[in-house]
Design a protein around this motif. Structure first.
Motif, short mmCIF file in Angstrom:
data_model
loop_
_atom_site.label_atom_id
_atom_site.label_comp_id
_atom_site.label_asym_id
_atom_site.label_seq_id
_atom_site.Cartn_x
_atom_site.Cartn_y
_atom_site.Cartn_z
N LYS A 93 -0.34 18.31 10.29
CA LYS A 93 -1.76 18.09 10.62
C LYS A 93 -2.62 18.72 9.52
O LYS A 93 -2.39 19.85 9.11
CB LYS A 93 -2.08 18.73 11.97
CG LYS A 93 -3.51 18.58 12.43
CD LYS A 93 -3.88 17.17 12.79
CE LYS A 93 -3.34 16.75 14.12
NZ LYS A 93 -3.76 15.41 14.50
N ILE A 94 -3.63 17.97 9.06
CA ILE A 94 -4.59 18.48 8.09
C ILE A 94 -5.73 19.12 8.88
O ILE A 94 -6.38 18.46 9.70
CB ILE A 94 -5.14 17.35 7.20
CG1 ILE A 94 -4.00 16.68 6.45
CG2 ILE A 94 -6.19 17.88 6.24
CD1 ILE A 94 -4.41 15.43 5.68
N PRO A 100 -13.79 18.29 3.81
CA PRO A 100 -12.69 17.42 4.24
C PRO A 100 -11.58 17.35 3.17
O PRO A 100 -11.82 17.01 2.02
CB PRO A 100 -13.35 16.05 4.42
CG PRO A 100 -14.60 16.13 3.61
CD PRO A 100 -15.02 17.55 3.54
N THR A 102 -8.27 15.80 1.51
CA THR A 102 -7.58 14.52 1.41
C THR A 102 -6.22 14.74 0.75
O THR A 102 -6.08 15.57 -0.15
CB THR A 102 -8.38 13.50 0.58
OG1 THR A 102 -8.63 14.04 -0.72
CG2 THR A 102 -9.69 13.16 1.24
N GLY A 136 -4.63 9.24 8.08
CA GLY A 136 -5.80 9.91 8.64
C GLY A 136 -5.69 11.42 8.46
O GLY A 136 -5.65 11.92 7.34
N GLU A 137 -5.64 12.16 9.57
CA GLU A 137 -5.53 13.61 9.50
C GLU A 137 -4.08 14.08 9.70
O GLU A 137 -3.84 15.25 9.94
CB GLU A 137 -6.45 14.26 10.53
CG GLU A 137 -7.91 14.08 10.19
CD GLU A 137 -8.82 14.94 11.03
OE1 GLU A 137 -8.32 15.77 11.81
OE2 GLU A 137 -10.03 14.78 10.90
N ASP A 138 -3.13 13.16 9.62
CA ASP A 138 -1.72 13.50 9.73
C ASP A 138 -1.01 13.15 8.42
O ASP A 138 -1.40 12.23 7.71
CB ASP A 138 -1.03 12.74 10.87
CG ASP A 138 -1.46 13.23 12.24
OD1 ASP A 138 -2.02 14.34 12.32
OD2 ASP A 138 -1.23 12.52 13.22
N ASP A 172 -8.24 26.67 7.30
CA ASP A 172 -7.98 25.43 6.59
C ASP A 172 -6.55 25.40 6.08
O ASP A 172 -5.99 26.42 5.67
CB ASP A 172 -8.93 25.29 5.40
CG ASP A 172 -10.38 25.13 5.83
OD1 ASP A 172 -10.65 25.32 7.03
OD2 ASP A 172 -11.22 24.82 4.98
N ILE A 174 -2.68 22.68 5.82
CA ILE A 174 -1.85 21.59 6.33
C ILE A 174 -0.65 22.24 7.00
O ILE A 174 0.12 22.95 6.35
CB ILE A 174 -1.42 20.64 5.20
CG1 ILE A 174 -2.64 20.12 4.46
CG2 ILE A 174 -0.61 19.49 5.75
CD1 ILE A 174 -2.33 19.36 3.20
#
Length: 185
Positions: A93-94, A100, A102, A136-138, A172, A174
């Motif tokens: 998960k980001i 944001p 990327t 997306g956010e994964d 913050d 991953i």
């Protein structure tokens, strides 16, 4: 030593259907439905023999350390055989609060952009034949060799680590949140 004690220093791994294993010196070559891979046992002090549908392992000496090494080798071989039949998946998960993040994949490297507003992207590499797909956010990591997938996930987590700030406030990064057998698409 008694025969009961000597049996403790021998083990075997059953080769699943659809997987073929060949031994050349200290290198085991695996071929399965999902692909092929190899593992070197040059630095691991274990004797390896292949008979029928089994890989026979035995230690060189009879010490407690060798007992642990024997079972480590057994786990490595079993995980490779399982992975060539079913595969493995790790989901990451980001997480960000303001800037944001990327994630992009470019060949054998992963590019983490805009981490905490940094202008220079952070780079890490993909280990082995691991497939990395950002959705997306994964970030989904799939492959056949468990050690390669987990090392790639660890590389991503380490490159997105917050430094010189309170890690309880600045969350913050991953992070991996799911590990399972089977390849997810």
């Amino acid at each position: 030593m008694s025969t009961e004690q000597l049996e403790k220093f021998q083990d075997q791994v059953d080769i699943p259907e659809g997987v073929t294993v060949t031994l050349k010196k200290h290198m085991l070559h695996f071929v399965g439905p999902l692909g092929k891979t190899h593992k070197s046992f040059r630095t691991i002090p274990v004797n390896i023999k292949i008979e029928e549908n089994k890989i026979l392992l035995s230690t060189i000496e009879q010490k407690k350390r060798d007992y642990a090494i024997l079972h480590t080798a057994r786990s490595i071989i079993r995980n490779i055989c399982e992975g060539l039949v079913t595969g493995y998946t790790i989901k990451m998960k980001i997480v960000f609060s303001h800037f944001p993040i990327t994630v992009k994949v470019d060949g054998k490297s992963i590019i983490i952009e805009n981490f905490q507003g940094e202008r220079a992207p952070r780079l890490t590499h993909i280990v082995g034949n691991t497939k990395v797909v950002p959705k997306g956010e994964d970030v989904i990591l799939t492959g056949e060799v468990w050690t390669d997938i987990t090392q790639t996930a660890a590389n991503i987590e380490l490159r997105s680590k917050v430094k010189n700030k309170d890690h309880r406030v600045f969350l913050d990064g991953i992070y991996s949140f799911e590990k399972k057998k089977g390849i997810e698409k």
